[in-house]
Write an enzyme that holds these catalytic residues in place. Sequence first.
Site, PDB file in Angstrom:
ATOM      1  N   SER A 129       0.957  -1.261   0.097  1.00 57.53           N
ATOM      2  CA  SER A 129       0.023  -0.003  -0.081  1.00 57.53           C
ATOM      3  C   SER A 129       0.742   1.202   0.114  1.00 57.53           C
ATOM      4  O   SER A 129       1.775   1.423   0.733  1.00 57.53           O
ATOM      5  CB  SER A 129      -0.687  -0.004   1.129  1.00 57.53           C
ATOM      6  OG  SER A 129      -1.553   1.097   1.544  1.00 57.53           O
ATOM      7  N   LYS A 149     -13.605  -4.504   4.400  1.00 57.63           N
ATOM      8  CA  LYS A 149     -14.756  -3.460   4.075  1.00 57.63           C
ATOM      9  C   LYS A 149     -15.990  -3.540   4.742  1.00 57.63           C
ATOM     10  O   LYS A 149     -16.562  -2.695   5.227  1.00 57.63           O
ATOM     11  CB  LYS A 149     -14.619  -3.030   2.608  1.00 57.63           C
ATOM     12  CG  LYS A 149     -13.269  -2.129   2.212  1.00 57.63           C
ATOM     13  CD  LYS A 149     -13.323  -1.657   1.244  1.00 57.63           C
ATOM     14  CE  LYS A 149     -12.219  -0.616   0.757  1.00 57.63           C
ATOM     15  NZ  LYS A 149     -12.458   0.108  -0.577  1.00 57.63           N
ATOM     16  N   ASN A 183     -14.135   2.282   4.842  1.00 60.38           N
ATOM     17  CA  ASN A 183     -12.792   2.291   4.418  1.00 60.38           C
ATOM     18  C   ASN A 183     -11.946   3.057   5.618  1.00 60.38           C
ATOM     19  O   ASN A 183     -10.767   3.134   5.688  1.00 60.38           O
ATOM     20  CB  ASN A 183     -12.323   2.658   3.045  1.00 60.38           C
ATOM     21  CG  ASN A 183     -12.479   4.230   2.894  1.00 60.38           C
ATOM     22  OD1 ASN A 183     -12.853   4.852   3.660  1.00 60.38           O
ATOM     23  ND2 ASN A 183     -11.526   4.979   1.859  1.00 60.38           N
ATOM     24  N   ALA A 219     -15.000   0.235  -6.026  1.00 64.44           N
ATOM     25  CA  ALA A 219     -14.893   1.638  -6.187  1.00 64.44           C
ATOM     26  C   ALA A 219     -15.978   2.122  -6.859  1.00 64.44           C
ATOM     27  O   ALA A 219     -16.465   3.299  -6.471  1.00 64.44           O
ATOM     28  CB  ALA A 219     -13.714   1.788  -7.400  1.00 64.44           C
ATOM     29  N   TYR A 268      -5.035   4.007 -11.735  1.00 64.39           N
ATOM     30  CA  TYR A 268      -4.066   4.831 -11.468  1.00 64.39           C
ATOM     31  C   TYR A 268      -2.694   4.102 -11.925  1.00 64.39           C
ATOM     32  O   TYR A 268      -1.637   4.856 -11.856  1.00 64.39           O
ATOM     33  CB  TYR A 268      -3.884   5.350 -10.047  1.00 64.39           C
ATOM     34  CG  TYR A 268      -4.158   4.274  -8.957  1.00 64.39           C
ATOM     35  CD1 TYR A 268      -3.067   3.445  -8.444  1.00 64.39           C
ATOM     36  CD2 TYR A 268      -5.244   4.118  -8.358  1.00 64.39           C
ATOM     37  CE1 TYR A 268      -3.074   2.603  -7.435  1.00 64.39           C
ATOM     38  CE2 TYR A 268      -5.464   3.218  -7.413  1.00 64.39           C
ATOM     39  CZ  TYR A 268      -4.426   2.606  -6.925  1.00 64.39           C
ATOM     40  OH  TYR A 268      -4.617   1.432  -5.842  1.00 64.39           O
ATOM     41  N   GLY A 318      -6.961   7.803 -12.036  1.00 65.77           N
ATOM     42  CA  GLY A 318      -7.421   7.822 -10.672  1.00 65.77           C
ATOM     43  C   GLY A 318      -6.514   8.079  -9.642  1.00 65.77           C
ATOM     44  O   GLY A 318      -6.792   8.038  -8.436  1.00 65.77           O
TER      45      GLY A 318
HETATM   46  P1  NAD Z   1     -14.097  -4.927  -7.707  1.00 67.14           P
HETATM   47  O1  NAD Z   1     -13.363  -6.087  -7.981  1.00 67.14           O
HETATM   48  O2  NAD Z   1     -14.824  -4.833  -6.643  1.00 67.14           O
HETATM   49  O3  NAD Z   1     -14.914  -4.672  -8.991  1.00 67.14           O
HETATM   50  C1  NAD Z   1     -14.441  -4.767 -10.490  1.00 67.14           C
HETATM   51  C2  NAD Z   1     -15.527  -4.440 -11.280  1.00 67.14           C
HETATM   52  O4  NAD Z   1     -15.185  -4.452 -12.814  1.00 67.14           O
HETATM   53  C3  NAD Z   1     -17.008  -5.208 -11.157  1.00 67.14           C
HETATM   54  O5  NAD Z   1     -18.022  -4.293 -11.310  1.00 67.14           O
HETATM   55  C4  NAD Z   1     -16.826  -6.206 -12.165  1.00 67.14           C
HETATM   56  O6  NAD Z   1     -18.256  -6.647 -12.552  1.00 67.14           O
HETATM   57  C5  NAD Z   1     -16.093  -5.374 -13.301  1.00 67.14           C
HETATM   58  N1  NAD Z   1     -15.566  -6.332 -14.178  1.00 67.14           N
HETATM   59  C6  NAD Z   1     -14.617  -7.197 -14.176  1.00 67.14           C
HETATM   60  N2  NAD Z   1     -14.164  -7.850 -15.305  1.00 67.14           N
HETATM   61  C7  NAD Z   1     -15.032  -7.072 -16.370  1.00 67.14           C
HETATM   62  C8  NAD Z   1     -15.068  -7.112 -17.661  1.00 67.14           C
HETATM   63  N3  NAD Z   1     -14.189  -8.101 -18.294  1.00 67.14           N
HETATM   64  N4  NAD Z   1     -15.731  -6.440 -18.444  1.00 67.14           N
HETATM   65  C9  NAD Z   1     -16.752  -5.671 -17.807  1.00 67.14           C
HETATM   66  N5  NAD Z   1     -16.598  -5.295 -16.169  1.00 67.14           N
HETATM   67  C10 NAD Z   1     -15.834  -6.142 -15.774  1.00 67.14           C
HETATM   68  O7  NAD Z   1     -12.778  -3.948  -8.177  1.00 67.14           O
HETATM   69  P2  NAD Z   1     -12.716  -2.377  -7.509  1.00 67.14           P
HETATM   70  O8  NAD Z   1     -12.017  -2.471  -6.247  1.00 67.14           O
HETATM   71  O9  NAD Z   1     -14.064  -1.656  -7.572  1.00 67.14           O
HETATM   72  O10 NAD Z   1     -11.720  -1.625  -8.555  1.00 67.14           O
HETATM   73  C11 NAD Z   1     -11.987  -1.290  -9.796  1.00 67.14           C
HETATM   74  C12 NAD Z   1     -11.118  -0.419 -10.239  1.00 67.14           C
HETATM   75  O11 NAD Z   1     -10.980   0.877  -9.476  1.00 67.14           O
HETATM   76  C13 NAD Z   1      -9.613  -1.009 -10.367  1.00 67.14           C
HETATM   77  O12 NAD Z   1      -9.170  -0.810 -11.645  1.00 67.14           O
HETATM   78  C14 NAD Z   1      -9.117  -0.097  -9.231  1.00 67.14           C
HETATM   79  O13 NAD Z   1      -7.780   0.071  -9.541  1.00 67.14           O
HETATM   80  C15 NAD Z   1      -9.468   1.148  -9.200  1.00 67.14           C
HETATM   81  N6  NAD Z   1      -9.695   1.822  -7.861  1.00 67.14           N
HETATM   82  C16 NAD Z   1      -9.130   2.793  -7.833  1.00 67.14           C
HETATM   83  C17 NAD Z   1      -9.307   3.858  -6.637  1.00 67.14           C
HETATM   84  C18 NAD Z   1      -8.774   5.221  -6.775  1.00 67.14           C
HETATM   85  O14 NAD Z   1      -8.648   5.670  -5.613  1.00 67.14           O
HETATM   86  N7  NAD Z   1      -8.278   5.658  -7.840  1.00 67.14           N
HETATM   87  C19 NAD Z   1      -9.653   3.064  -5.487  1.00 67.14           C
HETATM   88  C20 NAD Z   1     -10.354   1.863  -5.593  1.00 67.14           C
HETATM   89  C21 NAD Z   1     -10.169   1.074  -6.878  1.00 67.14           C
END
Ligand code: NAD
Length: 299
Positions: A33, A84, A105, A148, A247, A269
Amino acid sequence: MTNKITGVNGPITGWLDGHTYLIGLMAYPIRHSMSPTMHNNAFAKLGLNYTYLCFEVGNDKLKGAVDAIRTLDMRGSNVSMPNKKEVIQYLDKLSPAAKMCDAVNTIVNDHGVLTGYTTDGIGFVQSLKDEGFDIKGKIMTLTGAGGAATPIAVQSALDGAKEIRMFNIRDKNWPQAEKTVKTIRENTDCKVSLTELSDQEAFKQSIGESDIYCDATSIGMKPFEDKTLVSDPSWFHQDMVVFDTVYSPRTTKLMRVAQEAGVKHVYDGIGMMIDQGAASFKLWTGKEMPTDYIREIIF
Ligand code: NAD
């Protein structure tokens, strides 16, 4: 004097003494992290007598870890996967957004009373504000329904988005998407819909009518760096915002397609990540995180 952990030069007032406030991060795995680096540098920069440590804690040790927040009079903690949702049963109160997301979180300890917050959505909305875009009154197309996307949808609705059109594949996250739609309808005036991503005509039309398209799926990050849910630049219009929550890599395929379309406002991000941390930082310390400084030295 150099702070051996943060690497920050200069005098650090009262750092790690008998009065130091402890903030944790409880998740598993978590050693990768960036949060300790971000928060400890911010504490040092402002001369705040706090320190932030990672604790590798899964669901099995979570109750003991949350009890320790009270026992040791820690100021609070971040919580990440797989804790979470699990953590909620051990807390005393939830913020409205945490209740709607059914996820936490950030924990704040006020003299033994533990309140759970979710700051990812706050980070999303704030990072857009930093770029001069207010979600209030806007139409957003959102892909994703996981960790997210849920706080992004909930906080955007709470902050006055006019309409959120969610699209997702029918996978294990679909029930969560349905729950998010329900809670937004029950708790806000925001119009919200959920459509299967396989309906590509509806998806295309929705993006064309939106002020912002946000992708909060795992597409675009490893191992899907060469993939995007929108590969045709003509789906975008130039005045909209295209936001990818990913990101790393810094420029995703989606962002390149949007840039090719001439979209003026294309964001990754990183801003969301820093601003969600800043929101937690403020809850614990009451101070604004020096976000420009953090961006400059870390990202
Ligand atoms: P998660 O596993 O909880 O959710 C993933 C999502 O992607 C789900 O809705 C799933 O259905 C979808 N998905 C997976 N495969 C897919 C496909 N082939 N086609 C379409 N949709 C698909 O993950 P998360 O924690 O929500 O993270 C999602 C993204 O957000 C990641 O890229 C993560 O790096 C990013 N994120 C960014 C921040 C930030 O602060 N910038 C914070 C958390 C997560």
